[in-house]
Design a protein around this motif. Structure first.
Motif, mmCIF file in Angstrom:
data_model
loop_
_atom_site.group_PDB
_atom_site.id
_atom_site.type_symbol
_atom_site.label_atom_id
_atom_site.label_comp_id
_atom_site.label_asym_id
_atom_site.label_seq_id
_atom_site.Cartn_x
_atom_site.Cartn_y
_atom_site.Cartn_z
ATOM 1 N N THR A 199 -8.342 -10.718 -5.368
ATOM 2 C CA THR A 199 -9.688 -10.574 -5.924
ATOM 3 C C THR A 199 -10.084 -9.107 -5.921
ATOM 4 O O THR A 199 -9.969 -8.427 -4.898
ATOM 5 C CB THR A 199 -10.707 -11.376 -5.096
ATOM 6 N N GLU A 200 -10.570 -8.617 -7.093
ATOM 7 C CA GLU A 200 -11.010 -7.227 -7.181
ATOM 8 C C GLU A 200 -12.403 -7.097 -6.582
ATOM 9 O O GLU A 200 -13.334 -7.800 -6.970
ATOM 10 C CB GLU A 200 -11.018 -6.777 -8.647
ATOM 11 N N VAL A 201 -12.554 -6.193 -5.636
ATOM 12 C CA VAL A 201 -13.838 -6.001 -4.955
ATOM 13 C C VAL A 201 -14.615 -4.848 -5.591
ATOM 14 O O VAL A 201 -15.814 -4.947 -5.824
ATOM 15 C CB VAL A 201 -13.613 -5.730 -3.454
ATOM 16 N N SER A 203 -14.133 -1.034 -8.259
ATOM 17 C CA SER A 203 -13.243 -0.282 -9.123
ATOM 18 C C SER A 203 -13.982 0.926 -9.685
ATOM 19 O O SER A 203 -15.139 0.820 -10.096
ATOM 20 C CB SER A 203 -12.729 -1.165 -10.266
ATOM 21 N N THR A 204 -13.286 2.074 -9.682
ATOM 22 C CA THR A 204 -13.809 3.292 -10.311
ATOM 23 C C THR A 204 -12.724 3.827 -11.234
ATOM 24 O O THR A 204 -11.668 3.197 -11.419
ATOM 25 C CB THR A 204 -14.189 4.346 -9.257
ATOM 26 N N GLU A 205 -12.940 5.032 -11.783
ATOM 27 C CA GLU A 205 -11.938 5.608 -12.666
ATOM 28 C C GLU A 205 -10.659 5.963 -11.907
ATOM 29 O O GLU A 205 -9.582 5.999 -12.498
ATOM 30 C CB GLU A 205 -12.499 6.868 -13.340
ATOM 31 N N THR A 206 -10.772 6.242 -10.616
ATOM 32 C CA THR A 206 -9.587 6.702 -9.865
ATOM 33 C C THR A 206 -9.197 5.798 -8.703
ATOM 34 O O THR A 206 -8.184 6.055 -8.046
ATOM 35 C CB THR A 206 -9.845 8.109 -9.302
ATOM 36 N N SER A 207 -9.964 4.715 -8.440
ATOM 37 C CA SER A 207 -9.613 3.860 -7.292
ATOM 38 C C SER A 207 -9.997 2.424 -7.548
ATOM 39 O O SER A 207 -10.960 2.144 -8.275
ATOM 40 C CB SER A 207 -10.298 4.364 -6.018
ATOM 41 N N THR A 208 -9.242 1.497 -6.924
ATOM 42 C CA THR A 208 -9.506 0.063 -7.039
ATOM 43 C C THR A 208 -9.245 -0.578 -5.684
ATOM 44 O O THR A 208 -8.272 -0.240 -5.017
ATOM 45 C CB THR A 208 -8.589 -0.591 -8.093
ATOM 46 N N THR A 209 -10.134 -1.511 -5.300
ATOM 47 C CA THR A 209 -9.988 -2.202 -4.027
ATOM 48 C C THR A 209 -9.900 -3.698 -4.271
ATOM 49 O O THR A 209 -10.693 -4.257 -5.046
ATOM 50 C CB THR A 209 -11.163 -1.901 -3.094
#
Length: 301
Positions: A199-201, A203-209
């Motif tokens: 599950t994606e918590v 997200s930005t242009e340079t990072s994803t959690t």
């Protein structure tokens, strides 16, 4: 005789020696020195010692002992030269007989005995080495031959097997195959029911959690694949990092167990790099051409 004693005593006093000094100088006991001065030569151990003590006394106080003895030869006791020679001869003969006995023979033969014993010891050591080596080679030969044992089966016996037994065997095999197929299908269904959920918590242009829910296997794998170019990347699993340049067509991977709480990934060329977690692809932001470097964090619930 008192004339000799008087001369010696006067010479001693002229030198300033006491009897104690003269005893230290000549190593002759004081009582013998007194006996020489007083002419009591019977006190001395023997006639030979009388002349010897007088000569040594005279030489120690500055007189010539040989001249003094020659001047008073008649007054001095005579030594028995024949008895002395006979005594020496007997002593030497007895000593020679003793030396020529068993002890002397053993002493003369000792080097030879030692050499013989040394040769025997060397031969025995060589024999033990050869014997031990032969036993080891034999054991090794036997051990090597054991796995190569072949059991031959007569072709005629195989051909003579009962057709009914073959039929029963085929039926049992078919039943076993059906059972295995059913078990495999059940296992696949069970795996599907127990698959992890990503599950994606954020997200930005340079990072994803991401968070991962569901069962966590004891053996898990994260893989970075580079296709269409090179990518410098790193994988950090609970503080331990593996990094390097992933060449085109190659991959970088890390393994961990169910106790890991977080995996952090840094990708240097996102456009050519894909991420797989336990065989499942992990999507992340690769649309922006300027955002070449990407960070992906996977947290396990």
């Amino acid at each position: 005789m008192n004339e000799i004693g008087d001369k010696l005593k006067e010479a001693r006093k002229a030198k300033g020696y006491t009897l104690d000094d003269l005893q230290q100088k000549t190593k002759i006991q004081k009582r013998y020195l007194i006996a020489v001065e007083e002419g009591n030569l019977d006190v001395l151990p023997g006639n030979f010692y009388a002349r010897a003590f007088i000569k040594q006394y005279a030489d120690s106080v500055g007189l010539n002992g040989d001249d003094l003895i020659r001047e008073h030869m008649d007054a001095l006791p005579q030594t028995n030269n024949s008895n002395y020679s006979k005594s020496v001869h007997k002593t030497q003969t007895r000593s020679k007989t003793k030396n020529s006995g068993f002890v002397a023979t053993l002493r003369d033969s000792l080097p030879t005995l030692l050499i013989v014993l040394l040769v025997i010891a060397i031969v025995f050591a060589i024999y033990l080495a050869i014997t031990t080596g032969s036993d080891s080679d034999l054991d090794s030969f036997i051990n090597e031959d054991e796995p190569s044992t072949v059991i031959e089966v007569d072709d005629n016996e195989e051909a003579a097997s009962d057709p009914e037994e073959e039929s029963e065997t085929e039926e049992v095999n078919d039943e076993q195959t059906d059972t295995d197929t059913e078990e495999t299908a059940d296992e696949e269904e069970s795996v599907e029911d127990q698959s992890q959920t990503l599950t994606e918590v954020s997200s930005t242009e340079t990072s994803t959690t991401y968070t991962v829910s569901g069962p966590h296997p004891s053996e898990q794998t994260i893989i970075l694949n580079a296709e269409g170019g090179d990518s410098w990347s790193s994988i950090t699993i609970d503080g331990e990092t593996a990094s390097g340049l992933i060449a085109d067509g190659e991959s970088l991977s890390g393994s961990f167990d169910e106790n890991v709480a977080e995996v952090s990934i840094v990708i240097g060329n996102a456009a050519v790099t894909t991420i797989e977690l336990n065989g499942q692809e992990v999507p992340y932001n690769t649309s922006e051409a300027e955002a070449v470097r990407q960070e992906v964090t996977i947290e396990f619930e």
